[in-house]
Design a protein around this motif. Sequence first.
Motif, mmCIF file in Angstrom:
data_model
loop_
_atom_site.group_PDB
_atom_site.id
_atom_site.type_symbol
_atom_site.label_atom_id
_atom_site.label_comp_id
_atom_site.label_asym_id
_atom_site.label_seq_id
_atom_site.Cartn_x
_atom_site.Cartn_y
_atom_site.Cartn_z
ATOM 1 N N ILE A 82 0.839 -1.203 0.000
ATOM 2 C CA ILE A 82 0.000 0.000 0.000
ATOM 3 C C ILE A 82 0.869 1.245 0.000
ATOM 4 C CG2 ILE A 82 -1.660 1.357 1.336
ATOM 5 C CD1 ILE A 82 -2.765 -1.336 2.376
ATOM 6 N N ARG A 83 1.878 1.275 0.881
ATOM 7 C CA ARG A 83 2.740 2.461 0.966
ATOM 8 C C ARG A 83 3.484 2.695 -0.350
ATOM 9 N NH1 ARG A 83 3.498 0.360 6.185
ATOM 10 N NH2 ARG A 83 5.405 -0.736 5.540
ATOM 11 N N ARG A 84 3.999 1.630 -0.947
ATOM 12 C CA ARG A 84 4.746 1.794 -2.196
ATOM 13 C C ARG A 84 3.842 2.281 -3.325
ATOM 14 N NH1 ARG A 84 7.567 -2.807 -5.956
ATOM 15 N NH2 ARG A 84 5.397 -2.997 -6.634
ATOM 16 N N GLU A 85 2.683 1.653 -3.472
ATOM 17 C CA GLU A 85 1.782 2.027 -4.563
ATOM 18 C C GLU A 85 1.198 3.420 -4.352
ATOM 19 O OE1 GLU A 85 1.557 0.117 -7.354
ATOM 20 O OE2 GLU A 85 3.156 -0.910 -6.248
ATOM 21 N N ALA A 86 0.936 3.791 -3.110
ATOM 22 C CA ALA A 86 0.417 5.131 -2.825
ATOM 23 C C ALA A 86 1.448 6.192 -3.168
ATOM 24 C CB ALA A 86 0.017 5.228 -1.351
ATOM 25 N N LYS A 87 2.676 5.976 -2.783
ATOM 26 C CA LYS A 87 3.739 6.942 -3.097
ATOM 27 C C LYS A 87 3.923 7.076 -4.604
ATOM 28 C CE LYS A 87 8.584 8.116 -2.152
ATOM 29 N NZ LYS A 87 8.844 8.524 -3.540
ATOM 30 N N ALA A 88 3.899 5.959 -5.313
ATOM 31 C CA ALA A 88 4.081 5.998 -6.758
ATOM 32 C C ALA A 88 2.961 6.790 -7.428
ATOM 33 C CB ALA A 88 4.129 4.580 -7.318
ATOM 34 N N LEU A 89 1.732 6.618 -6.953
ATOM 35 C CA LEU A 89 0.599 7.340 -7.544
ATOM 36 C C LEU A 89 0.688 8.834 -7.266
ATOM 37 C CD1 LEU A 89 -2.074 7.411 -9.023
ATOM 38 C CD2 LEU A 89 -3.223 6.791 -6.873
#
Length: 227
Positions: free
Chosen positions: A65-72
């Motif tokens: 979640i943290r990785r995908e949220a930051k990427a978005l």
Amino acid sequence: MPAVKTKRMPRAVREQQMLDAAVQTFGRRGYMAASMDEIAELAGVSKPLVYLYLNSKEDLFSACIRREAKALVDAVRAGARPDLPADRQLWSGLTAFFTHTARNPDGWSVLHLQARTHGEVFAGEVAAMRAEIVAFVTQLILAAARDAHRDPDLPAAEVAGLAEALVGAAESLADWANATPGVTARQAAATLMNFAWAGLGDLMHGRRWVPPADDEGDQQGSTSPVR
């Protein structure tokens, strides 16, 4: 003959490999159905190694979640260039949003579908990302009001409501675009620009926001009659 030594993969690279596999598995199978065995096999590692690096299924999901949220968030911020007029910033930001969600459907599924339905901790991670995007859109709306020279002092509650509505519409439209064959990120962004910027009233009278012909150029979008 001495054994050939294989080069050891750096921990950070191996961890990203595991996260890639986990995002794909969680995104396609859902949090409850996904298994650590499946994730380990897809990543090409042993299950004990996944636990060694990422502790538990819950911690692994949180890391996704943290990785995908930051990427978005990074994609949206990079897309909305601050040197552009407010409507072009919004257009560029929306295009970046829809491009990212289209290219990363599993990551979007993790953020928008899975994380919100499997506990307060996971939902809180996504809420923090969403709040950052809403704050960013709020600033774009305020900038648009200043550019229009009509109502530079919109009530805070109204601006907040407009930002929430726009982000909510973008989230729903991303789901629709990913599920509808042939819909491009540019088309999705244009649909939302017409709904949010031009407005339904203008659309009913044949006027719509026209996307710039060249996103890399300096031509500005505008609201004009449909030809």
